[in-house]
Scaffold this active site. Structure first.
Site, PDB file in Angstrom:
ATOM      1  N   CYS A 263      35.741 -23.282 -20.854  1.00  0.00           N
ATOM      2  CA  CYS A 263      35.612 -21.814 -20.887  1.00  0.00           C
ATOM      3  C   CYS A 263      34.321 -21.381 -20.196  1.00  0.00           C
ATOM      4  O   CYS A 263      34.332 -20.547 -19.285  1.00  0.00           O
ATOM      5  CB  CYS A 263      35.624 -21.304 -22.321  1.00  0.00           C
ATOM      6  SG  CYS A 263      37.122 -21.647 -23.253  1.00  0.00           S
TER       7      CYS A 263
ATOM      8  N   ASP B 105       6.310  30.284 -31.244  1.00  0.00           N
ATOM      9  CA  ASP B 105       7.329  30.781 -32.163  1.00  0.00           C
ATOM     10  C   ASP B 105       6.775  30.659 -33.585  1.00  0.00           C
ATOM     11  O   ASP B 105       6.035  29.717 -33.887  1.00  0.00           O
ATOM     12  CB  ASP B 105       8.601  29.954 -32.021  1.00  0.00           C
ATOM     13  CG  ASP B 105       9.663  30.363 -33.021  1.00  0.00           C
ATOM     14  OD1 ASP B 105      10.003  31.547 -33.057  1.00  0.00           O
ATOM     15  OD2 ASP B 105      10.119  29.484 -33.767  1.00  0.00           O
TER      16      ASP B 105
ATOM     17  N   CYS C 224      35.624 -23.949 -25.674  1.00  0.00           N
ATOM     18  CA  CYS C 224      35.242 -25.277 -25.201  1.00  0.00           C
ATOM     19  C   CYS C 224      34.440 -25.163 -23.913  1.00  0.00           C
ATOM     20  O   CYS C 224      34.253 -24.069 -23.371  1.00  0.00           O
ATOM     21  CB  CYS C 224      36.484 -26.139 -24.968  1.00  0.00           C
ATOM     22  SG  CYS C 224      37.521 -25.510 -23.630  1.00  0.00           S
TER      23      CYS C 224
ATOM     24  N   CYS D  98       0.846  -1.195   0.000  1.00  0.00           N
ATOM     25  CA  CYS D  98       0.000   0.000   0.000  1.00  0.00           C
ATOM     26  C   CYS D  98       0.879   1.242   0.000  1.00  0.00           C
ATOM     27  O   CYS D  98       2.106   1.156   0.058  1.00  0.00           O
ATOM     28  CB  CYS D  98      -0.948   0.018   1.199  1.00  0.00           C
ATOM     29  SG  CYS D  98      -0.086   0.139   2.779  1.00  0.00           S
TER      30      CYS D  98
ATOM     31  N   CYS E 251       3.663   1.836   2.540  1.00  0.00           N
ATOM     32  CA  CYS E 251       4.951   1.178   2.285  1.00  0.00           C
ATOM     33  C   CYS E 251       5.869   2.081   1.471  1.00  0.00           C
ATOM     34  O   CYS E 251       7.018   2.331   1.854  1.00  0.00           O
ATOM     35  CB  CYS E 251       4.732  -0.139   1.540  1.00  0.00           C
ATOM     36  SG  CYS E 251       3.680  -1.327   2.391  1.00  0.00           S
TER      37      CYS E 251
ATOM     38  N   ASP F 130      10.910  25.506 -31.701  1.00  0.00           N
ATOM     39  CA  ASP F 130      11.660  24.405 -32.307  1.00  0.00           C
ATOM     40  C   ASP F 130      13.131  24.727 -32.531  1.00  0.00           C
ATOM     41  O   ASP F 130      13.886  23.878 -32.982  1.00  0.00           O
ATOM     42  CB  ASP F 130      11.040  24.028 -33.656  1.00  0.00           C
ATOM     43  CG  ASP F 130      11.300  25.079 -34.729  1.00  0.00           C
ATOM     44  OD1 ASP F 130      11.397  26.273 -34.365  1.00  0.00           O
ATOM     45  OD2 ASP F 130      11.416  24.711 -35.905  1.00  0.00           O
TER      46      ASP F 130
ATOM     47  N   ASP G  52      15.021  29.300 -29.118  1.00  0.00           N
ATOM     48  CA  ASP G  52      13.803  29.177 -28.310  1.00  0.00           C
ATOM     49  C   ASP G  52      14.093  28.545 -26.948  1.00  0.00           C
ATOM     50  O   ASP G  52      13.239  28.573 -26.058  1.00  0.00           O
ATOM     51  CB  ASP G  52      12.753  28.318 -29.026  1.00  0.00           C
ATOM     52  CG  ASP G  52      12.287  28.935 -30.336  1.00  0.00           C
ATOM     53  OD1 ASP G  52      12.170  30.171 -30.381  1.00  0.00           O
ATOM     54  OD2 ASP G  52      12.049  28.179 -31.293  1.00  0.00           O
TER      55      ASP G  52
END
Length: 795
Positions: free
Chosen positions: A85, A492, A82, A15, A18, A690, A694
C-alpha cells in the site's frame, strides 16, 4: 473569471532590486497583482484564473533567475494495510509532475511530500491518494519552513568557515606592510592564487550565478556589484602574475582584496539571516501557546491524542491546570479560566455550562467536559497567528520609495564606478591603472541596496509582532503606518467606553398596578435584541416575573420599540418616540431629566397613548476607559464619543472619563456620516467600535479599530483589533505606530546617508576596497539590528 491567491517562498533574492524586479515583472502580467517581500522571502500573488495559470507565475520567477521553494506537506494516510500500500502511494506520487519527492511510512501511517506549488496543488496530491483508494488529511505544522531556514543557516556557516580559513593567510600578508614577519609561503603568488581562486569561484559562485540571472533578465542587483568588484581585483591580480612571468618583474597582487570582500559579505549575510530570524519571534511565541495534546472522550473512555487530530464535535476532557486544547463550549463543569494570553485580561474568568472557551487558555480549577467547535486553523489563536503573518508579509506605503530607489540603484552605482575609473585614470593619476581600479572597486562594493530593501519590512515585522504580544492586531503594514497620523478618535459608547452590560437602575411607576406595568414592560421588550432590552428582561427575571409575549413588535432604531401586549398598545423609548406618537410627557419630564443627568439611559413607558412609567438603565464605564482617554490626550489626540443615547446621558459619561466631544442621539446609519464630518475638517480619524452597527463607520474611518470582544462583523470591517477589549491598548497602538515609523525613517535615513556619504568617499580613493566591503556587509546588519530595538521599546 475567478480570483485566486498563490503564496510562495522565493529563494535567491539578495537585495531590494531582486524583490522589486520580480514584483515588476509579475505585475505586468494580465490580471496579476503581486507583492514580494525581501525580509520574509515570500511572494503573495493574486491572479485571474482566466488569464494566467500558477505554473506561468512560477515560471516567470524562475526565468528571472530565482527559485520557488518547494513546499513540504505532512499527511496522515489512512487505510493502508501492508507495505505494498505504502509503496504504491509513494510510487504514484513520485511519478507525478511537480512532486519532487514523496515518502510514505506504513508504521506511522503518515507521509511527507515535497512539491512545487505552481506545478501541482495540495488538492491534487490528496486527490491522487484518494484515487488509489486511501484517505489523506494534512497535518498541521510549520516544520518545513523552519527546517529550510535551519539548512540555509548551516550552509552559510560552512561556506563562511571555509572562506575565513582560506582568507586568513591572504589577510596576514597585508600585515607585512606594517613590519610583521610573514612566512615566505604566504607571499608566494601561486599560493595566493590558489587560495583566492577557491574563494572567488567556489565560495563566491552564488554571486556570479545571481549576477548572471539578473543581467539575463535585463536587471541588476547586489550580486552584480559584488561580482564586478571582486572580479576586477582578482583578474587584475591574475594579469599581474602573467605579466611578471613574461617580464620577470614583481607582480602587484590584490588577491587578498577579492577574498576579503567575499568573506566579509558572507559574514554580513549570515548575521543578517540570523537577525531576520529574530524578527519573527512573536509568531514563535504565539505558536508556543498552543496545547500539544488533548484528552478526547470516545466510547466512554478517555484517550490522549495530538491536538491537531481533534475534530469538530469531539467531546474533550480538560483537567485543572491543563490548557484548553481548542475553541469550544462547556457541556459539564464549572471553573475559572486564565485567558490572559489571548485577551490580556489578568483576572481569571468564571465559566459555567454553556459558556464558550478559547483554545490555549488555561483551565484553573475545575474539571470540564467540552465540545470542540473550532479546530486547527479555525481557532482564535490560529486566527491571531494568521493575522500577524499576513501583516508581517504586507508592505507599508513608505516602502514604495525604497522600492523605486532600489530599482535604479545598481545601474547608477555601476555608472559612478565607471566614471570614477575614467577620472582617476585620465585626470587624477594619468595612465596609472592601479589607483583607478582601487577607487572604482571601492565604489562598487561599498554600495548596497539591501539596507534600503530591509529598512521597512523588518521594522513592520517587529512592530506587528510587538503589537500582537500586547493584544493589538494590525491587519497590514499600511494600517501600522497610517495609525501614526491619527489626531481624532471617535469612540462608540456601548461596549467600548462602557462595559456593554447595562442593568436596570430605576423603575418608576405612575400607576397603582406597578407589577402589571413591569410585566407589560418586560413582555414588550422580550422581542428586542437590543442590549437595553436584555437588561430589562433580566430585571424582570430577577423579580420573579413570568412575562407573556408581545404581538405586532416593531423596533424603531435610535428611538425605541412599539408592541401590543394583551391587546394594549405599548410604546417604550425616547422623547422623540413619544413626540412621534403624539404622547404628552410634560408631567414626567423632570424625572426623565434627573435620571439622564445621572448618566442613565431613561425610557418612557406609554400604554394606551399615556405615560405610565419610566425605566432607567445604566451601562457602567470600563475601569480602564478614563486612563485610556488621558493617554490619548497625552499623545495629542482629541477624543469624541458617539451614541444613540440622549445628549444628557452621553455628556454625563463623557464628563466622567474626560472625553472632549459628544455626538448623541445618532442613528446607526448616521455614525459613518459623523466620521466623514470630522474628516472634512482635515482630521485623521480612528473609529473604535464593537457592534454590527459600527461596521460602516469602521470602514469609513481612516483607521477602523474593533474591540476584540465585539462582533465578527465589526472585527472584519476594522483595520486593527484590540483583542481583550481594553481601551488602554488604543493609545499603545498609536504609540507603537509612531515608534515603528520613527524606526523606519531612521533605517531609511541611515541607508541613504550611508550610500550618499560612502560612495563619494570611495570615489575619492579614501577607502581601501576591503574596508568598503566590510562597511557594505554590515550596513544591512545595522538596519535589521535597529529594527530589533523595537522589541524593547515601551508602548
Amino acid at each position: 473569471m475567478e480570483q485566486k491567491e498563490l503564496s510562495v517562498d522565493v529563494t535567491g533574492m539578495t537585495c531590494a532590486s531582486c524583490s522589486a524586479r520580480i514584483e515588476k515583472v509579475l505585475n505586468k502580467m494580465d490580471g496579476v497583482d503581486a507583492q514580494v517581500n525581501l525580509a520574509t522571502e515570500h511572494a503573495k500573488i493574486q491572479y485571474d484564473t482566466a488569464n494566467v495559470e500558477p505554473q506561468e507565475l512560477v515560471g516567470k520567477i524562475e526565468k528571472l533567475g530565482y527559485g520557488v521553494a518547494a513546499e513540504k506537506v505532512e499527511l496522515d494516510v489512512q487505510g493502508m494495510t501492508c507495505a505494498s500500500c505504502s509503496s504504491r502511494i509513494e510510487k504514484v506520487l513520485n511519478r507525478t509532475e511537480g512532486i519532487d519527492a514523496a515518502s510514505i511510512n506504513l508504521a506511522t501511517e503518515s507521509g511527507t511530500v515535497s512539491y512545487e506549488p505552481g506545478a501541482v496543488s495540495l488538492d491534487d496530491i490528496i486527490g491522487k491518494v484518494q484515487k488509489l483508494g486511501y484517505d489523506a488529511v494534512v497535518k498541521q505544522g510549520r516544520g518545513g519552513q523552519e527546517e529550510r531556514k535551519e539548512k540555509e543557516i548551516k550552509s552559510k556557516e560552512i561556506h563562511l568557515a571555509i572562506s575565513v580559513l582560506l582568507t586568513l593567510p591572504l589577510f596576514y600578508t597585508m600585515l607585512g606592510h606594517i613590519g610583521l614577519p610573514v612566512p615566505a609561503l604566504f607571499e608566494n603568488m601561486w599560493f595566493q592564487f590558489a587560495l583566492a581562486t577557491i574563494v572567488q569561484f567556489y565560495i563566491g559562485w552564488p554571486f556570479y550565478k545571481g549576477a548572471y540571472t539578473a543581467l539575463r533578465s535585463k536587471s541588476a542587483n547586489m550580486d552584480v556589484l559584488v561580482a564586478l568588484g571582486t572580479s576586477a581585483a582578482y583578474f587584475y591580480s591574475v594579469a599581474g602574475m602573467i605579466a611578471s612571468l613574461v617580464t620577470g618583474s614583481t607582480p602587484e597582487l590584490y588577491f587578498e582584496t577579492s577574498a576579503m570582500l567575499i568573506t566579509l559579505i558572507l559574514v554580513g549575510k549570515l548575521f543578517e539571516t540570523l537577525a531576520k530570524g529574530r524578527t519573527t519571534t512573536a509568531i514563535k511565541s504565539l505558536l508556543n501557546l498552543q496545547a500539544n495534546e488533548a484528552t478526547v472522550l470516545r466510547n466512554g473512555e478517555e484517550e490522549s491524542i495530538p491536538v491537531e487530530n481533534v475534530q469538530v464535535g469531539d467531546a474533550l476532557i480538560v483537567k485543572p491546570g491543563d490548557k484548553i486544547p481548542v475553541d469550544g463550549r462547556i457541556d459539564e463543569g464549572q471553573t475559572s479560566v486564565d485567558e490572559s494570553m489571548i485577551t490580556g485580561e489578568s483576572l481569571p474568568v468564571e465559566k459555567d455550562q454553556g459558556d464558550q472557551v478559547i483554545g490555549s487558555t488555561i483551565n484553573r480549577n475545575g474539571r470540564l467536559q467540552m465540545t470542540a467547535e473550532n479546530v486547527g486553523e479555525d481557532t482564535a489563536l490560529a486566527s491571531i497567528v494568521k493575522t500577524v503573518e499576513d501583516a508581517q508579509g504586507s508592505k507599508a506605503p513608505i516602502q514604495r520609495m525604497a522600492d523605486r530607489i532600489s530599482g535604479i540603484f545598481v545601474p547608477i552605482i555601476v555608472g559612478i564606478a565607471v566614471v570614477t575609473f575614467l577620472v582617476w585614470y585620465l585626470l587624477v593619476d594619468p595612465m596609472q591603472l592601479t589607483p583607478a581600479l582601487v577607487a572604482s572597486i571601492a565604489v562598487l562594493v561599498i554600495a548596497c541596496p539591501c539596507s534600503l530593501g530591509l529598512a521597512t519590512p523588518t521594522s513592520i515585522m517587529v512592530g506587528t509582532g510587538k503589537g500582537a504580544e500586547q493584544g493589538i492586531l494590525f491587519k497590514g503594514g499600511e494600517y501600522l503606518e497610517r495609525t501614526q497620523a491619527v489626531d481624532a478618535v471617535l469612540l462608540d459608547k456601548t461596549g467600548t467606553v462602557t462595559k456593554g452590560k447595562p442593568e436596570v437602575t430605576d423603575f418608576l411607576s405612575f400607576t397603582p398596578d406597578e407589577q402589571g406595568l413591569l410585566e407589560t414592560l418586560v413582555a414588550a421588550e422580550k422581542g428586542s435584541e437590543h442590549a437595553l432590552a436584555g437588561a430589562i428582561v433580566a430585571y424582570g427575571t430577577e423579580n420573579g416575573l413570568e412575562a407573556g409575549t408581545a404581538d405586532d413588535f416593531e423596533a424603531i432604531p435610535g428611538h425605541g420599540i412599539k408592541a401590543t401586549v394583551g391587546n394594549k398598545p405599548v410604546a417604550i423609548g425616547t422623547r422623540r418616540l413619544m413626540e412621534r406618537e403624539d404622547i404628552d410627557v410634560a408631567a414626567h419630564d423632570d424625572d426623565m431629566t434627573r435620571l439622564e443627568a445621572e448618566g442613565k439611559t431613561a425610557m418612557f413607558i406609554a400604554v394606551y397613548g399615556a405615560v405610565q412609567g419610566i425605566v432607567a438603565v445604566a451601562d457602567t464605564v470600563k475601569d480602564t476607559s478614563k486612563q485610556a482617554i488621558t493617554d490619548l490626550h497625552n499623545l495629542g489626540i482629541d477624543t469624541y464619543m458617539i451614541t444613540g443615547d440622549n445628549q444628557r446621558t452621553a455628556e454625563a459619561i463623557a464628563q466622567e472619563v474626560g472625553i472632549d466631544g459628544v455626538f448623541a442621539e445618532v442613528l446607526p446609519e448616521g455614525k459613518a456620516d459623523k466620521v466623514t464630518e470630522l474628516q472634512k475638517q482635515g482630521r485623521t480619524v480612528a473609529m473604535v467600535g464593537d457592534g454590527i452597527n459600527d461596521a460602516p463607520a469602521l470602514a469609513t474611518a481612516d483607521i477602523g479599530i474593533a474591540i476584540g470582544t465585539g462582533t465578527d462583523v465589526a472585527i472584519e470591517s476594522a483595520d486593527i483589533t484590540l483583542i481583550g477589549g481594553d481601551l488602554e491598548n488604543l493609545s499603545k497602538a498609536v504609540s507603537l505606530s509612531r515608534k515603528t515609523m520613527r524606526n523606519i525613517r531612521q533605517n531609511l535615513f541611515w541607508a541613504l546617508a550611508y550610500n550618499s556619504a560612502g560612495v563619494p568617499i570611495a570615489a575619492l580613493g579614501l577607502l581601501a576596497p576591503w574596508v568598503a566591503g566590510a562597511a557594505m556587509a554590515f550596513s544591512s546588519v545595522s538596519v535589521v539590528t535597529n529594527s530589533l530595538r523595537l522589541k524593547r521599546v515601551q508602548v
